[in-house]
Design an enzyme around this catalytic site. Structure first.
Site, PDB file in Angstrom:
ATOM      1  N   LYS A 181      11.196 -10.431 -25.490  1.00 27.35           N
ATOM      2  CA  LYS A 181      10.100 -10.049 -24.599  1.00 27.35           C
ATOM      3  C   LYS A 181       8.931 -11.010 -24.788  1.00 27.35           C
ATOM      4  O   LYS A 181       8.566 -11.349 -25.925  1.00 27.35           O
ATOM      5  CB  LYS A 181       9.683  -8.607 -24.907  1.00 27.35           C
ATOM      6  N   SER A 205       7.859  -1.413 -20.207  1.00 23.00           N
ATOM      7  CA  SER A 205       7.424  -2.738 -19.813  1.00 23.00           C
ATOM      8  C   SER A 205       8.412  -3.835 -20.194  1.00 23.00           C
ATOM      9  O   SER A 205       8.312  -4.974 -19.731  1.00 23.00           O
ATOM     10  CB  SER A 205       6.063  -3.053 -20.455  1.00 23.00           C
ATOM     11  N   SER A 263       8.466   1.895 -23.731  1.00 25.46           N
ATOM     12  CA  SER A 263       8.955   0.651 -23.134  1.00 25.46           C
ATOM     13  C   SER A 263      10.244   0.129 -23.751  1.00 25.46           C
ATOM     14  O   SER A 263      10.889  -0.749 -23.172  1.00 25.46           O
ATOM     15  CB  SER A 263       7.874  -0.433 -23.245  1.00 25.46           C
TER      16      SER A 263
END
Length: 602
Positions: free
Chosen positions: A77, A151, A175
């Protein structure tokens, strides 16, 4: 030919059969180029760099599978630093080039894993849906009209698409779990502080957690164990204190009727009910509980002063670059300006009052099983009402970090049309990370959903997470077999698990041995010595693995009884006294880990 989903078992078997990391990386490069979702990556690792890293690994560790994650491709990420790739947090104007890896990346690379790129996310990790990025919105691998979840959007899609074996996300409100549910994956959310956040762009620094997306629980746990471990550079890092759960007869808390809310999605509700039936069939006792205090705690994360932590993370940048924010993200973060210091303390008081109420519910159950998300939406539906509908996704996830919980999200099946997946999450008290895994894995297997986009894939038997056995044999390790150390895989690979960190009594001395590869210490008992003890770890091994492990211990090391500072005696590594004559005594460091950190010897 490699399978659609690059689970650890399949890749390790391919390596044993003669494939090389270069072969696997070439497959990843081809798949990445052919991907139909252009929004998965923000910065892919360049093809030639990937090839070079695969060759470098083979030079560093030529024997296949000689490292815990040898040749395993993974995605990261883009709010986690990877040296050589920019960190953007999905905001181009915020981008910077980190000089070194985040702690978790350094540990994974040392274990043999290869970074294939930085993935898309809701900007500044603010969202649970995946649409709040200038780099586009990754989509569900089952229907491009639907959100991927966020996210950690790109990370989940990368694994579910077969581009990476695992991927890292972060989780403040869910997330690391919601995108797993929307893409038929496992999401491992560690206890806050178990995995260090050094080198991670914060969202809410006090409750952020680095997470793992994987195709099986066993794979995710294996990756988490490589990442975890105290790091003093992270003010919220903690030393693990593993907590157990009953080996059988688990009491599993499920939503009572008053707290059921699926926002009209009868498919997800039906899948939750089916999961309850499977849990009962696996021997669990089902206990309806009152979710209200957990829900009320969850509401504090976005509708309370904790949103001010998001402002604290980007305050200076917001002041100069207001126009560079996604409009919804900016609205949320600027909302923090409505709170002051009094609100912060009152919010803390409210959280602690709710924590006391949750204790009453915890007395009834051993763990919770909740819908990971009560519903899902199309991208257009989400964009039309971005804050309210995003909030729906977090109804059963937002509390977990505020209340110091461990969690594992697993697939629960597909809707009645066989169209979209949903999931359930198992939540336990702090440091039940390992204890949650066997039942979560059993539930994933019972759901029979395949892995990622491959619904027909069989979960490998080698990744099964076995429940702890009463006949496991405890052993004390002091050096290269410690968590995060080079030989730790000799304990984890045969199914061993760490029981606890401990310390010897004051009669033990520690020495650095000469000429050992990898470097090892020697622990010697000196009855006339009075010290403060040496830090060790107590592990448990299956009997057969223990026998083979002891048989392969090289001289001058051996096993004997080690007295711990609590008075217990446990079998563990000791060194013949003659071998340390003239050697460097390192007892003053307190542990082999401290010595290695101070000298770079491992």
């Amino acid at each position: 030919m490699l399978p659609t989903i690059l689970d650890l078992t399949s890749l390790r078997a391919a390596y044993e059969a003669g494939k090389s990391p270069v072969d696997v990386i070439e497959t990843v490069i081809l798949r990445r180029a052919a991907s139909e979702d252009p929004a998965i990556f923000i910065t892919p690792t360049p093809d030639d760099t990937l090839r070079a890293e695969a060759r470098s690994l083979m030079e560093r560790a030529p024997e296949p599978n000689s490292l815990p994650l040898w040749g395993i491709p993974f995605a990261v990420k883009d709010n986690i630093d990877v040296a050589g790739l920019p960190t953007t947090a999905a905001c181009p104007a915020f981008a910077y080039n980190p000089e070194k890896d985040a702690t978790v990346i350094a540990r994974l690379r040392a274990a043999g894993a290869i970074v294939i790129g930085k993935t898309n996310l809701d900007q500044f990790a603010t969202g649970l849906n995946g649409t709040r990025s200038p780099y586009g919105a990754p989509r569900s691998v089952f229907d491009k009209n639907y959100v991927s979840g966020g996210s950690s959007s790109g990370s989940a899609v990368a694994v579910a698409s077969g581009l990476a074996s695992f991927a890292l996300g972060t989780d403040t409100a869910g997330s690391g779990r919601v995108p797993a549910a929307f893409n038929n994956l496992v999401g491992i959310k560690p206890t806050p502080g178990l995995v260090p956040n050094v080198g991670v762009v914060p969202a809410c620094r006090s409750v952020d957690v680095v997470t793992v997306f994987a195709s099986t629980v066993g794979d995710g746990v294996a990756v988490r164990k490589v990442m975890e471990g105290y790091d003093g550079a992270d003010p919220f890092s903690r030393r693990a204190a593993p907590s157990s759960l009953p080996a059988s007869g688990l009491r599993i808390g499920v939503l009572d009727e008053a707290e059921r809310e699926f926002f009209g999605n009868s498919h997800v509700e039906a899948l939750y009910d089916a999961a309850i039936k499977r849990a009962r069939a696996l021997g669990a006792t089902i206990v309806p509980f009152d979710y209200a205090p957990f829900r009320q705690a969850a509401e504090l994360l976005y509708n309370g002063p904790w949103v001010a932590e998001r402002l604290a993370a980007v305050k200076a940048f917001l002041a100069t670059n207001n126009g560079d924010f996604d409009p919804t993200v900016r609205t949320i973060i600027e909302g923090a300006k409505a709170y002051d210091a009094v609100d912060a303390f009152e919010g803390r008081y409210r959280l602690e009052a709710l924590r006391q109420k949750t204790k009453t519910e915890w007395e009834k159950v051993d763990l919770l099983m909740l819908p990971t998300s009560p519903t899902t939406y199309t991208v257009e539906e989400m964009k039309a009402d971005p804050i309210v509908k995003n909030g729906h996704f977090g109804r059963y996830t937002n509390f977990a970090n505020l209340l110091d919980c461990a969690a594992i999200a697993v697939p629960a099946g597909f809707d009645a049309n066989g169209h979209l997946p949903a999931g359930v999450t198992f939540v336990g008290p702090a440091f039940t990370d390992d204890a949650l895994a066997p039942f979560a894995d059993a539930m994933h297997r019972a759901a029979d959903t395949g892995m990622g986009k491959d619904r027909k894939a069989a979960l490998p038997e080698a990744s099964r997470v076995a429940p702890p056995s009463d006949d496991f044999v405890p052993i004390v390790v002091v050096g290269a077999h410690l968590t995060d150390m080079p030989l730790n895989h000799e304990l984890t690979r045969p199914g061993g698990y760490r029981l606890r960190r401990a310390r010897t009594d004051g009669s033990y001395r520690l020495f650095a041995l000469h000429g050992t590869i990898p470097p090892k210490p020697g622990l010697v008992r000196d009855p006339g010595f009075t010290g403060y003890g040496v830090e060790v770890e107590v592990w448990a091994l299956p009997p057969a693995a223990f026998a083979g492990f002891v048989q392969n211990i090289p001289a001058p090391l051996g096993v004997g009884k080690i007295t711990l500072d609590d008075g217990s005696c446990v079998t563990g590594f000791l060194c013949e006294a003659h071998a340390v004559t003239g050697g460097r005594e390192i007892t003053e460091f307190g542990s082999w880990r401290n010595y290695v950190r101070g000298t770079g010897s491992a």
